[in-house]
Structures are given as C-alpha cells and as structure tokens.
Design a protein around this motif. Structure first.
Motif, PDB file in Angstrom:
ATOM      1  N   PHE A  20      -2.292  -1.259  -6.421  1.00  0.00           N
ATOM      2  CA  PHE A  20      -1.114  -0.470  -6.756  1.00  0.00           C
ATOM      3  C   PHE A  20      -1.290   0.059  -8.167  1.00  0.00           C
ATOM      4  O   PHE A  20      -1.375  -0.709  -9.130  1.00  0.00           O
ATOM      5  CB  PHE A  20       0.165  -1.313  -6.662  1.00  0.00           C
ATOM      6  N   ASP A  50      -0.830   0.291  -1.890  1.00  0.00           N
ATOM      7  CA  ASP A  50       0.592   0.015  -1.659  1.00  0.00           C
ATOM      8  C   ASP A  50       1.465   1.114  -2.260  1.00  0.00           C
ATOM      9  O   ASP A  50       2.303   0.867  -3.116  1.00  0.00           O
ATOM     10  CB  ASP A  50       0.949  -1.350  -2.245  1.00  0.00           C
ATOM     11  N   GLU A  51       1.234   2.351  -1.793  1.00  0.00           N
ATOM     12  CA  GLU A  51       1.955   3.556  -2.243  1.00  0.00           C
ATOM     13  C   GLU A  51       1.854   3.741  -3.757  1.00  0.00           C
ATOM     14  O   GLU A  51       2.867   3.842  -4.466  1.00  0.00           O
ATOM     15  CB  GLU A  51       3.426   3.543  -1.813  1.00  0.00           C
ATOM     16  N   SER A  52       0.621   3.795  -4.252  1.00  0.00           N
ATOM     17  CA  SER A  52       0.411   4.038  -5.679  1.00  0.00           C
ATOM     18  C   SER A  52       1.008   5.368  -6.103  1.00  0.00           C
ATOM     19  O   SER A  52       1.033   6.345  -5.336  1.00  0.00           O
ATOM     20  CB  SER A  52      -1.087   4.027  -6.003  1.00  0.00           C
ATOM     21  N   GLU A  53       1.450   5.416  -7.356  1.00  0.00           N
ATOM     22  CA  GLU A  53       2.049   6.627  -7.895  1.00  0.00           C
ATOM     23  C   GLU A  53       1.086   7.383  -8.802  1.00  0.00           C
ATOM     24  O   GLU A  53       1.429   8.438  -9.331  1.00  0.00           O
ATOM     25  CB  GLU A  53       3.316   6.253  -8.677  1.00  0.00           C
ATOM     26  N   HIS A  74       0.076   2.295   2.535  1.00  0.00           N
ATOM     27  CA  HIS A  74       1.443   2.063   2.977  1.00  0.00           C
ATOM     28  C   HIS A  74       2.291   3.313   2.730  1.00  0.00           C
ATOM     29  O   HIS A  74       2.138   3.972   1.699  1.00  0.00           O
ATOM     30  CB  HIS A  74       2.062   0.885   2.223  1.00  0.00           C
ATOM     31  N   ARG A  76       5.458   3.198   2.271  1.00  0.00           N
ATOM     32  CA  ARG A  76       6.415   2.807   1.226  1.00  0.00           C
ATOM     33  C   ARG A  76       5.928   1.502   0.611  1.00  0.00           C
ATOM     34  O   ARG A  76       5.256   0.712   1.263  1.00  0.00           O
ATOM     35  CB  ARG A  76       7.838   2.656   1.767  1.00  0.00           C
ATOM     36  N   ARG A  77       6.280   1.266  -0.634  1.00  0.00           N
ATOM     37  CA  ARG A  77       5.785   0.081  -1.328  1.00  0.00           C
ATOM     38  C   ARG A  77       6.318  -1.188  -0.665  1.00  0.00           C
ATOM     39  O   ARG A  77       7.523  -1.330  -0.448  1.00  0.00           O
ATOM     40  CB  ARG A  77       6.184   0.118  -2.803  1.00  0.00           C
ATOM     41  N   SER A  78       5.409  -2.119  -0.372  1.00  0.00           N
ATOM     42  CA  SER A  78       5.781  -3.304   0.392  1.00  0.00           C
ATOM     43  C   SER A  78       5.376  -4.610  -0.270  1.00  0.00           C
ATOM     44  O   SER A  78       5.740  -5.680   0.219  1.00  0.00           O
ATOM     45  CB  SER A  78       5.151  -3.233   1.790  1.00  0.00           C
ATOM     46  N   LYS A 215       1.124  -5.621 -13.563  1.00  0.00           N
ATOM     47  CA  LYS A 215       2.357  -5.280 -12.834  1.00  0.00           C
ATOM     48  C   LYS A 215       3.323  -6.453 -12.762  1.00  0.00           C
ATOM     49  O   LYS A 215       4.361  -6.353 -12.107  1.00  0.00           O
ATOM     50  CB  LYS A 215       2.017  -4.834 -11.399  1.00  0.00           C
TER      51      LYS A 215
END
Length: 248
Positions: A20, A50-53, A74, A76-78, A215
């Motif tokens: 992430f 995991d839906e990195s930005e 993913h 959405r982040r899970s 994180k």
C-alpha cells in the motif's frame, strides 16, 4: 479485485507481498526476491496492491507485462490481512511465503524457511515464522511491539516472540482452512497451532526502511490489537483440532 496475467508454468512456492503506497519499494524488492529465489525452481511472485494512492501500479505495469510478476489489486482498501488472503487464494503453489512490502524483510531468508516446511518429513512444521534479529525500527515501535508480544503470549502461549514479523512461510491449504478476520496475519502462529499444525520459528534478518513512510500508528494499532487478541483467545479455546491421518 483485479487480477493481472499468470503463466502456465508449474509452481511449488508462491511469494505473496501486500503493498500500500510503496511505489519506491516495489521494484527494488522484486529484484531482491528474484535473486533470492534464483535457485528455487517452480515459484511465482504475487504483489497485492491494497488500492494504493501513489503510482505503485504504474511502476509494476512493465514487469507484469514482462511476466516477472502477478499483480492483484483491491477495488477498495481492505487491510493487510485481506491482501494476504487475496494473494494466498490466487496462489498456485503448495507453499506460500509472505513478506512486507516496505523492504525491511530480507528475501534472502526465504530459501531457509522453505527448506524447513517443504522437507516432507514426519513432524515438519506447517508454518515457519520469522523472528527478527536486531530490529531496525524506532525505539517507540520496538517498545510497543515488545509489550504487545508479551501480552499476546500470556494469553495465547504459542511460543512466538515476534508475531509482527511479516516473513512467514506455510502450507497454502492449511492457511485457507483458518477462519478469516481483519487482523489474522498477526496471529497466524496461534491459529495454526489451534488447528493442530506444527509451528516453528527461526531468526531472520531485519533492515531499516530506506524508502517511503510507515503506515502504522502504535496507539491505534494497540487498541485494535486488544480486541483482536480477545477474539483469538476465544477462538483458541473453542478450537480443539488435531491432524487427521487416513488409515488403510
């Protein structure tokens, strides 16, 4: 969840890396994993985004196209446990090894763990967990981890002094037989033992984070961890299982 290409080659070991916002780490880590497994035939590498930005996915696109990597993303982040489970479910190997995407786990430790689990001898461990030597983290993180491990050990008594180490190698089918919940990756030794599986621990290397930012927040993680610990303690008390052998 999106899944990117997979090859048809036979696989015995699958490497699963949840990531992430680790754009700066993914390519150096991939190269290290490839070097570490050069002598280990029949393996695959799976990164679970995991839906990195950031531009994690863009940096991985060329190596995915080249067939060096399978990439799951993913929608959405899970969370880390969900990312690990997604990777294990998609894995084609009999055995799976997980490691963190921040580059602090050393891929060079993987072959030794694999040798222990894949030996095929009676009593061989079904899970081998890494115990980090000389942790290269901040004092506050090391202190929080030490307290958390002591409290967890007093409840679960699984013999693991470093449940937070992301480097773990286990049999895929045994993992998928475990109950899933949001923080299960921190309690795998206790869960495997509760289901009657032999577990072992080995010292592994640990490195400072060189790129990106952590994180984790100690206080938030600690509060959530108390609830998770009580849940796993209840599961452990209610799970009485032993290995089953077929009689001919």
């Amino acid at each position: 969840m999106s899944i990117y290409p997979e090859s048809g080659q036979p696989v015995r070991l699958s490497v699963v890396v949840p990531v992430f916002n680790e754009a700066e780490n993914v390519l150096p880590l991939l190269e290290e994993i490839e070097r570490a497994l050069a002598a280990v035939g029949g393996h695959e590498i799976i990164f679970v985004d995991d839906e990195s930005e950031d531009d994690t996915q863009a940096r991985l696109a060329p190596v995915v196209a080249a067939g060096r990597l399978r990439l799951l993303r993913h929608d959405r982040r899970s969370g880390q446990s969900a990312a690990v489970r997604s990777g294990v479910k998609a894995a084609r190997g009999e055995f799976v090894v997980t490691l963190d995407g921040d580059g602090q786990n050393d891929p060079a430790d993987i072959p030794a763990l694999f040798a222990l689990v894949s030996a095929g001898r009676a009593g061989s461990p079904v899970l081998v967990g890494g115990i980090r030597r000389k942790r290269q983290d901040s004092l506050s993180k090391r202190w929080a981890s030490k307290v958390a491990n002591a409290v967890r050990q007093s409840f679960l008594q699984d013999g693991c002094t470093d449940s937070g180490c992301g480097l773990k190698l286990f049999r895929r089918d045994a993992f998928l037989d475990l109950p899933f919940f949001g923080a299960m990756h921190r309690f795998l030794p206790a869960l495997f033992r509760a289901h009657g599986h032999p577990v072992a621990y080995v010292p592994v290397n640990h490195r400072p984070r060189e790129r990106g930012v952590s994180k984790y927040n100690n206080w938030r993680r600690g509060l959530i961890g108390v609830v998770d610990l009580l849940g796993v303690y209840w599961l452990k008390r209610r799970t009485k299982m032993s290995p089953v052998s077929e009689r001919l």
